[in-house]
Design an enzyme around this catalytic site. Structure first.
Site, short mmCIF file in Angstrom:
data_model
loop_
_atom_site.label_atom_id
_atom_site.label_comp_id
_atom_site.label_asym_id
_atom_site.label_seq_id
_atom_site.Cartn_x
_atom_site.Cartn_y
_atom_site.Cartn_z
N SER A 126 5.69 -48.48 -69.56
CA SER A 126 5.77 -47.63 -70.74
C SER A 126 4.45 -46.92 -70.94
O SER A 126 3.41 -47.37 -70.47
CB SER A 126 6.08 -48.51 -71.96
N TYR B 246 3.27 -55.52 -78.37
CA TYR B 246 4.15 -54.82 -77.44
C TYR B 246 3.35 -54.11 -76.37
O TYR B 246 3.67 -54.18 -75.17
CB TYR B 246 5.06 -53.83 -78.18
#
Length: 333
Positions: free
Chosen positions: A129, A153
């Protein structure tokens, strides 16, 4: 490689997720022999709702279960692995960091170790990501930007990305890495995300809620573009072993604020509602966008959809979904 996927034994983790469903759809259209790892049964997921699940083989279990993964890879003689399984919601990661680390980090090393012990596996694409980069003073991110996530995250994606690189460098594991922006598209049932949440609110005649101050900048990337990018990278990896351990950004390369995105959705739905800006977001990166120059140059990749085209298709999907009352099945809402 028009026939690359025809009858190819392909293992997809995260198949019930937003991007996973569209990836399975594209793989099925290309004729792949698909095996999906499914942990939770979600009848409202597009994989189930569309009937796609009837066209694939299903392995029930958790991505952290290395023995299960080895069995699946071996028994189905898997050639290509597309690893998308992850806990992807930032507020959930902030509330439950350990569960996020266990899935995103532990699940990655379990899968890569299972692949290392499965000689039939020839290529692996791992979904990282843009969050793996963390905050950076110089933008846009390119693939040489250090991976320095700071919040749960972001750290989980930095770690899984580095673990994939370690397996490639140390063991020659045939893995390449994608780093994409914020995915959006039909099938996302996480209503606290800005796109589905805004569309549902407008559909109900309610003001859409913006958790932040609306000025956070993100790189929004349409799911069908994501699915196509994963498949392209697997094809290129099969042809060029030098791509092992390398990462590629995929992006429309535009900077969009949350408020601008919401306004585009409102315009696309013909609504004059005013957003409810709550300025409550915390522990999130403020400004992100990617350079996809490497993918364009080395993979001959380009996006298939503009932001406005992707939003138009997304709005149409949710209008159909919400109009049929599907969200109420199983108390999803």
């Amino acid at each position: 490689m028009s026939d690359f996927w025809l009858d190819r034994p392909t293992f997809v983790t995260g198949a019930t997720g937003l991007v996973g469903t569209w990836l399975v759809r594209a793989l099925a259209a290309a004729g792949a022999d698909i095996v999906c790892l499914v942990r939770d049964w979600v009848p409202q997921s597009e994989l189930v709702r569309s009937g796609l699940i009837e066209r694939v083989k299903v392995v029930r279990g958790d991505v952290r279960d290395q023995a299960l993964l080895e069995r699946a890879l071996g028994e189905f003689e898997i050639d290509t692995v597309l690893h998308l399984a992850a806990q992807t919601i930032v507020p959930i990661a902030n509330r439950n960091p350990v569960a996020t680390f266990e899935t995103n980090v532990g699940g990655t090393w379990a899968l890569l170790e299972a692949c290392r012990r499965s000689p039939a596996v020839k290529q692996i694409v791992l979904a990282s990501s843009d969050k793996a980069y963390g905050s950076a003073e110089v933008l846009p991110y390119d693939e040489d930007t250090p991976l320095q996530g700071r919040h749960p995250y972001d750290v989980s994606k930095s770690c899984s990305d580095l673990i994939a690189q370690a397996y490639a460098v140390t063991y020659g594991t045939p893995v390449a890495i994608t780093r994409c922006g914020n995915f959006y598209g039909g099938g996302d049932l996480n209503w606290n995300r800005i796109v589905p949440g805004t569309i549902r609110s407008v559909h109900r005649g309610q003001r859409p809620i913006i958790r932040s101050d609306g000025l956070f900048v993100r790189d929004y990337f349409y799911v069908e573009d994501g699915a196509a990018a994963y498949m392209l990278l697997a094809e290129r990896l099969a042809a060029d072993p030098s791509l092992r351990g390398r990462a590629f950004n995929f992006s429309n390369e535009i900077q969009v604020t949350v408020l601008d995105l919401v306004q585009r959705i409102l315009a696309g739905m013909g609504s004059d509602l005013e957003p409810d800006v709550r300025n409550q977001a915390s522990h999130e990166i403020r400004h992100q966008y990617l350079s996809a120059e490497r993918a364009r140059r080395e993979l001959q990749w380009q996006p298939l959809f503009t932001l406005d085209e992707g939003l138009r298709r997304t709005i149409a999907w949710y209008r159909d979904f919400l109009g049929t009352g599907a969200e109420r099945l199983g108390r999803v809402a």
